[in-house]
Design an enzyme around this catalytic site. Structure first.
Site, PDB file in Angstrom:
ATOM      1  N   GLU A 139       0.839  -1.217   0.000  1.00 39.08           N
ATOM      2  CA  GLU A 139       0.000   0.000   0.000  1.00 39.08           C
ATOM      3  C   GLU A 139       0.869   1.260   0.000  1.00 39.08           C
ATOM      4  OE1 GLU A 139      -2.656  -0.651   3.356  1.00 39.08           O
ATOM      5  OE2 GLU A 139      -4.045  -1.580   1.953  1.00 39.08           O
TER       6      GLU A 139
ATOM      7  N   GLU B 206      -5.815  -8.183  -0.972  1.00 37.71           N
ATOM      8  CA  GLU B 206      -6.473  -7.966   0.319  1.00 37.71           C
ATOM      9  C   GLU B 206      -7.942  -7.633   0.105  1.00 37.71           C
ATOM     10  OE1 GLU B 206      -4.706  -5.214   3.033  1.00 37.71           O
ATOM     11  OE2 GLU B 206      -2.678  -5.858   2.529  1.00 37.71           O
TER      12      GLU B 206
HETATM   13  C1  BGP Z   1      -4.312  -2.801   5.068  1.00 33.50           C
HETATM   14  C2  BGP Z   1      -3.029  -3.503   5.414  1.00 33.50           C
HETATM   15  C3  BGP Z   1      -3.149  -4.771   6.126  1.00 33.50           C
HETATM   16  C4  BGP Z   1      -4.439  -4.957   6.930  1.00 33.50           C
HETATM   17  C5  BGP Z   1      -5.637  -4.302   6.315  1.00 33.50           C
HETATM   18  C6  BGP Z   1      -6.871  -4.304   7.227  1.00 33.50           C
HETATM   19  O1  BGP Z   1      -4.025  -1.453   5.161  1.00 33.50           O
HETATM   20  O2  BGP Z   1      -2.270  -3.759   4.237  1.00 33.50           O
HETATM   21  O3  BGP Z   1      -1.988  -4.847   6.927  1.00 33.50           O
HETATM   22  O4  BGP Z   1      -4.251  -4.612   8.223  1.00 33.50           O
HETATM   23  O5  BGP Z   1      -5.378  -2.997   5.947  1.00 33.50           O
HETATM   24  O6  BGP Z   1      -6.807  -3.205   8.102  1.00 33.50           O
HETATM   25  P1  BGP Z   1      -7.020  -3.409   9.659  1.00 33.50           P
HETATM   26  O7  BGP Z   1      -6.037  -4.454  10.082  1.00 33.50           O
HETATM   27  O8  BGP Z   1      -6.761  -2.068  10.245  1.00 33.50           O
HETATM   28  O9  BGP Z   1      -8.457  -3.869   9.833  1.00 33.50           O
END
Ligand code: BGP
Length: 469
Positions: free
Chosen positions: A177, A368
């Site tokens: 990201e 993701e």
């Molecule tokens: C993205 C990241 C992941 C993951 C996801 C979900 O930004 O790449 O690391 O964490 O978000 O977010 P969260 O864990 O805050 O629910």
């Protein structure tokens, strides 16, 4: 003309995704150094302790102890039929300080063992080189990616892991990201602003160094592992104009461009034309060295990996901000919302896949997508997460529809196939997994793993290659 693609490709890469810092724990084991991910007591949304404080609880320090449980956990992933498993190499396991002359052999051996286990269980590793895990020493000693020295430190790390794992890892992602340099530069690139500093200047100068590093890593990867594919990775949950008011529409485009520009540089190989106006308005002057723009042009990403969780809406004049789920403005009245304020929009995934393929015409990989929810075991200890099965079914249907639209999609790695630490809030309570882990926000629990109802659903989807959703 491209033939109609009515289903998922036969070689579609079904799987799941985690990040080292949110799962492994063992934050100081076997020579590992501290990374910035070890400094957030309550996740990225709530500041970092640089360096970590004695006596404070940091969720990443133990996480779900994947470091010692990975064989058990990968066996569960194999039971679901995973073809691919995404995780990151924690940079500070390999170079504890980031600028060490020699790598840490015990760190290298851990990932050798991990990738062997994945391959043994029929999973291709999909490896993120930097998932919010910049070595802390590089932040403290060099100001992290503000310094051009980080390009060489990163390439030293890349060369070591490309050579070490060239026969095991064929799918790579560079910076997780990377467009979060704009929203969360501390996590995304170790950029913690200094007193009186022009924030945009720091963000875009650091991003430029990361762009050059990304291109030179692509060059290295193709030289060392000719049959590998190396992609860039962006957070691309989408944003709609809140109304048809032209000002809402235009500024929503501006907001979206603050993310798409990262893909323009790494996929098209050049800064987009609108960058000049943005830098002029934000008083940014990015120092480039002779040859930088040629490097960006010559070495571009093989594919685009991206995260998609939700959509939000933007109203003219609202600040450009968001969190780990993406940009966030005014709630959309047509969509349901999770306890963390994330709005569920499967059609938004189809919309985004078409938007990205129209813009860049390169293979896409949903690396993701998932639902963070409060999962409560019933009196028998079972977890009936029909809401997660519903989220998954609707998003996979949207993905299938986008493939029918002609979008080329390599694979889908569901985020958090096993409960892990939330990046944004540091919570275990925000559970994504098909596998429940007995551990709470304060670090209490047995670490026992237990299947949720959604486990069987995803296994069936993979077994039928998405024919039955
Ligand atoms: C993205 C990241 C992941 C993951 C996801 C979900 O930004 O790449 O690391 O964490 O978000 O977010 P969260 O864990 O805050 O629910």
């Amino acid at each position: 003309m491209k033939p109609l693609q009515t289903g998922f490709p036969a070689d579609f890469l079904w799987g799941g995704a985690i990040a080292a810092n949110q799962a492994e724990g063992a934050y100081e084991a076997d020579g590992k150094g501290l990374s910035i991910a070890d400094c957030f007591p309550h996740g990225i949304k709530h500041g970092a302790d640089i360096p970590p404080k004695e006596g404070t609880f940091y969720p990443s320090h133990q996480a779900i102890d994947f470091y010692h449980h990975y064989k058990e956990d990968l066996a569960l992933m194999q039971e679901m039929g995973f073809k691919v498993f995404r995780t990151s190499i924690n940079w500070s396991r390999i170079f504890p300080n980031g600028d060490d002359a020699q790598p840490n052999e015990k760190g290298l051996q851990f990932y050798d063992d991990l990738f062997d286990e994945m391959l043994r269980r029929g999973m291709q590793p999909l490896v993120t080189l930097s998932h919010y895990e910049t070595p802390l020493h590089l932040v403290e000693a060099y100001g992290s990616w503000r310094s051009r020295k980080l390009i060489d430190f990163f390439l030293r790390y890349c060369e070591v892991v490309f050579r070490r794992y060239k026969d095991k890892v064929k799918y790579w992602l560079t910076f997780n990201e990377i467009n979060n340099m704009r929203r969360m530069p501390g996590a995304a690139g170790g950029i913690f602003f200094r007193e009186g500093e022009n924030h945009q200047q720091a963000v875009y100068q650091a991003s430029h160094h990361m762009f050059v590093a990304n291109s030179l890593a692509i060059k290295l990867c193709h030289e060392i592992i000719p049959d590998a594919k190396i992609g860039c990775m962006l957070s691309l949950s989408n944003t709609y104009p809140h109304t048809c008011r032209p000002e809402d529409v235009f500024e929503t485009m501006e907001l979206r461009r603050r993310s798409l520009l990262f893909g323009d540089v790494m996929i098209r190989g050049a800064y987009p034309a609108y960058m000049t106006r943005i830098w002029d308005e934000e008083k940014v002057h990015v120092e480039m060295e002779p040859g930088d723009e040629e490097i960006l042009k010559q070495y571009t990403s093989d594919f685009l990996g991206f995260s998609y969780y939700r959509t939000s809406t933007h109203e003219y004049g609202q600040p450009f901000c968001g969190d780990t789920g993406g940009d966030q403005g005014t709630p959309n009245p047509y969509l349901e919302t999770t306890p963390w304020g994330w709005q569920i929009d499967p059609l938004g995934l189809r919309y985004t896949l078409n938007e990205l393929y129209d813009r860049w015409q390169i293979p896409l990989f949903v690396v993701e997508n998932g639902l963070g929810q409060v999962d409560v075991p019933d009196e028998k200890g079972e977890i009936h997460d029909d809401y997660r099965t519903d989220y998954l079914r609707r998003h996979l249907q949207a993905l299938k529809d986008a493939i029918r639209d002609g979008v080329e999609v390599m694979g889908y790695t569901y985020w958090g196939p096993i409960d892990i630490v939330s990046a944004g809030t540091g919570e275990m309570k925000k559970r994504y997994g098909f596998v429940y882990v007995d551990r709470d926000n304060e670090g209490h629990g047995t670490m026992a793993r237990r299947k949720k109802d959604s486990f069987a659903y995803y296994a069936h989807v993979i077994a039928t290659n998405g024919a039955e959703l």
